[in-house]
Each structure stands twice: as structure tokens, then as C-alpha cells.
Design a protein around this motif. Sequence first.
Motif, PDB file in Angstrom:
ATOM      1  N   ARG A  32       0.835  -1.200   0.000  1.00  0.00           N
ATOM      2  CA  ARG A  32       0.000   0.000   0.000  1.00  0.00           C
ATOM      3  C   ARG A  32       0.874   1.256   0.000  1.00  0.00           C
ATOM      4  NH1 ARG A  32      -1.929   1.162   4.318  1.00  0.00           N
ATOM      5  NH2 ARG A  32      -1.057  -0.488   5.627  1.00  0.00           N
ATOM      6  N   ARG A  33       0.479   2.241  -0.784  1.00  0.00           N
ATOM      7  CA  ARG A  33       1.253   3.478  -0.860  1.00  0.00           C
ATOM      8  C   ARG A  33       1.313   4.193   0.483  1.00  0.00           C
ATOM      9  NH1 ARG A  33      -0.599   8.738  -4.363  1.00  0.00           N
ATOM     10  NH2 ARG A  33       1.343   9.938  -4.237  1.00  0.00           N
ATOM     11  N   ASN A  34       0.246   4.104   1.291  1.00  0.00           N
ATOM     12  CA  ASN A  34       0.194   4.835   2.560  1.00  0.00           C
ATOM     13  C   ASN A  34       0.576   3.959   3.748  1.00  0.00           C
ATOM     14  OD1 ASN A  34      -2.012   3.175   2.840  1.00  0.00           O
ATOM     15  ND2 ASN A  34      -3.511   4.804   3.165  1.00  0.00           N
ATOM     16  N   ARG A  35       1.379   2.918   3.496  1.00  0.00           N
ATOM     17  CA  ARG A  35       1.681   1.966   4.566  1.00  0.00           C
ATOM     18  C   ARG A  35       2.466   2.574   5.720  1.00  0.00           C
ATOM     19  NH1 ARG A  35       4.418   0.873  -0.055  1.00  0.00           N
ATOM     20  NH2 ARG A  35       6.706   0.778  -0.038  1.00  0.00           N
ATOM     21  N   ALA A  37       1.767   5.542   7.031  1.00  0.00           N
ATOM     22  CA  ALA A  37       0.855   6.393   7.807  1.00  0.00           C
ATOM     23  C   ALA A  37       0.139   5.574   8.875  1.00  0.00           C
ATOM     24  CB  ALA A  37      -0.163   7.058   6.884  1.00  0.00           C
ATOM     25  N   ALA A  40      -5.668   7.543   8.819  1.00  0.00           N
ATOM     26  CA  ALA A  40      -6.263   8.047   7.583  1.00  0.00           C
ATOM     27  C   ALA A  40      -7.217   9.173   7.938  1.00  0.00           C
ATOM     28  CB  ALA A  40      -7.019   6.935   6.859  1.00  0.00           C
ATOM     29  N   GLY A 121       5.275  10.127   4.830  1.00  0.00           N
ATOM     30  CA  GLY A 121       4.056   9.550   5.387  1.00  0.00           C
ATOM     31  C   GLY A 121       3.928   9.683   6.886  1.00  0.00           C
ATOM     32  N   PHE A 125       4.564  15.019   3.947  1.00  0.00           N
ATOM     33  CA  PHE A 125       3.311  14.640   3.319  1.00  0.00           C
ATOM     34  C   PHE A 125       3.166  15.303   1.940  1.00  0.00           C
ATOM     35  CE2 PHE A 125       2.721  15.413   7.933  1.00  0.00           C
ATOM     36  CZ  PHE A 125       2.587  14.098   8.360  1.00  0.00           C
ATOM     37  N   CYS A 130      -5.392  15.608   3.864  1.00  0.00           N
ATOM     38  CA  CYS A 130      -5.190  14.372   4.623  1.00  0.00           C
ATOM     39  C   CYS A 130      -4.426  14.600   5.917  1.00  0.00           C
ATOM     40  CB  CYS A 130      -4.426  13.353   3.771  1.00  0.00           C
ATOM     41  SG  CYS A 130      -5.235  12.884   2.233  1.00  0.00           S
ATOM     42  N   HIS A 131      -3.521  15.590   5.942  1.00  0.00           N
ATOM     43  CA  HIS A 131      -2.602  15.707   7.071  1.00  0.00           C
ATOM     44  C   HIS A 131      -2.470  17.118   7.656  1.00  0.00           C
ATOM     45  CE1 HIS A 131      -1.250  11.613   6.275  1.00  0.00           C
ATOM     46  NE2 HIS A 131      -1.125  11.940   5.009  1.00  0.00           N
ATOM     47  N   SER A 268      -6.302  10.238  -2.902  1.00  0.00           N
ATOM     48  CA  SER A 268      -6.669  10.050  -1.497  1.00  0.00           C
ATOM     49  C   SER A 268      -7.438   8.741  -1.406  1.00  0.00           C
ATOM     50  CB  SER A 268      -7.531  11.204  -0.964  1.00  0.00           C
ATOM     51  OG  SER A 268      -8.858  11.109  -1.466  1.00  0.00           O
TER      52      SER A 268
END
Length: 294
Positions: A32-35, A37, A40, A121, A125, A130-131, A268
Motif C-alpha cells: 500500500r502506498r500509505n503503509r 501512515a 487516515a 508519510g 506529506f 489528509c494531514h 486520497s
Amino acid sequence: MAVVGGSYAGMAAALQLLRARRTVLIVDAGKRRNRAATQAHGFLGQDGTDPGEIARVARAQLERYATLTWVEGRVVSAGGTKDDFTIASEDGHEYRARRLLLATGVSDELPQVQGLAERWGTSVFHCPYCHGYELDSGAIGVIASGPNSVHQARLLPEWGQVTLLTNGLLDLDPNVRQELLERGVAIEPTPIAGIEGHADVVLTDGRTLVFSGLFTAPRNAPSSPVAEQVGCELMETPMGTQVSTNEARQTSVAGVYACGDVARVPHSISLAVGDGAWAGAQLHQSLVFPAAQA
């Protein structure tokens, strides 16, 4: 139907097909690209949830459907034509499918700044929606990577006090510079030596600028060569390279669909899920009404 990539977009697409009582294969490499983070944000009903947990629950829900086969692995080759595609995984297995849906996600080409990749992440960012809120209106640094960095610097004052670190990559037009100054953005031309601590930027002149968080605009590219292997047309966007699709999420190759980050900007979880659901429904209808989506 074969779905290449089992993250948010791929699972959302597969769910529509499973609920239409179709047989679905998902092949997922587990990257996963957001692994990196831990939370969410901006995803209705899941705000603040660990993105890994969102993915885990989603997979468990899909696995309740008897017509799903989930293969853990990476697709290394693909070919064929509509109604007769073949994909091969890295362990040597081959699978055939009437349709392909590419949800491979993208890779991020980050600025070559020491310490940046390790913080990607977690304190560096790309998406303020998202952040940005979690930075609590603190000091925000924008590390220049190209023209998109100006857009970030214009937008981010909504979330805190912004400094644009041009790092020798941006030569600002006088009008752009004036606009940024009027937005309250500080402009720091001194090159970056590296990032330390949470989000402390060390400059080559020895100064250290302390930030609550950092943003940068990476260039993206499909994280898998599968789209090119089957002959899909690619297109350039301000954020990088993506698979070209029409409104039904069909690629330039009949029978091949694409969704999520690999086929749309911006990126997103919310947008990936919506895009995947739409792509799955459109793919299903191509089976029901083949002449309409020839």
C-alpha cells in the motif's frame, strides 16, 4: 475478471463485481502506498482510523463472497485481448480473465533530500486535506520539487505558517513571489543539507528551521509495468504519469480498465474508493452490454 492491485481502489472495484455474482481474482503485492501512515483522514466514517485496519477489514468483507480468489504476489507480465487476457505472477503461476482492471497504484519520486524518504508519510506529506489539520496551525515547510510546489505553498497557509524552501529548484517569477508574500508565505532560498528529528530542516549555512510538518509534491508513475505491457496509453499530468482512461474507466485497450491513483489525480483513499466502485460497475456493464462499450 482479474484485478491487479488489492488496495482501496482495487477492492472497491472488486466489491461491485462480487455483488454482481461474478468470479473475481485479485492479485496484490501488499505494498500500500500509505503503509507508513498510522491514521487516515478525510475519509467519511473512517477519519483517524489506521489505514492498514481499513484495508484489513475491507479484505475480510470481500472474502465473505464465494466467488473471490485472492492471490498474494506481484504480477510480472500481462497480455492478451478482450475476453482472453493472461497475467503471470512472480511465482510462475498464470491466470486467464475476460477483463483486466488495473489498480496498481503509483510510486513516488521524492526530492533527493537527506532524511526525507525516511519521514515520508509520518512527518513529510503531499496532501494537506489528509494531514494538514493534525499540524495544529503550526509551522509548515514546503520543500520544492517543481512547479506544483508553488500551488502547495499557496494553499497551505490555510493550515499554518508556511515557509517555501526553494532548495535551488525554483526560480520564482516576481509576480508569483509577491503573491506568496501576500499570502504570508516566507521564502527560504538557502539549499537544504538534510532533515533531522521530527521535521527539522538543516540548511547548508548551518541554520535549522523547526517545523510541525513538511510537504512536498512528488512526481508519480505507475508502480507496475503491467499497463504498458498490455499496450495501455499513458498520459502526463502535472503530478506525473498515469494510465489514460475515459469516463467509464476504460483504457485505450479494449477490455482493460484502470482506477485509483494509477488513473486519476488528485490522490486520497476517498477518491480511490469512489473511483474503484465506478470502475467496477462499468466493467460489469461491459460484460452485460458488450456492444455499448466496445
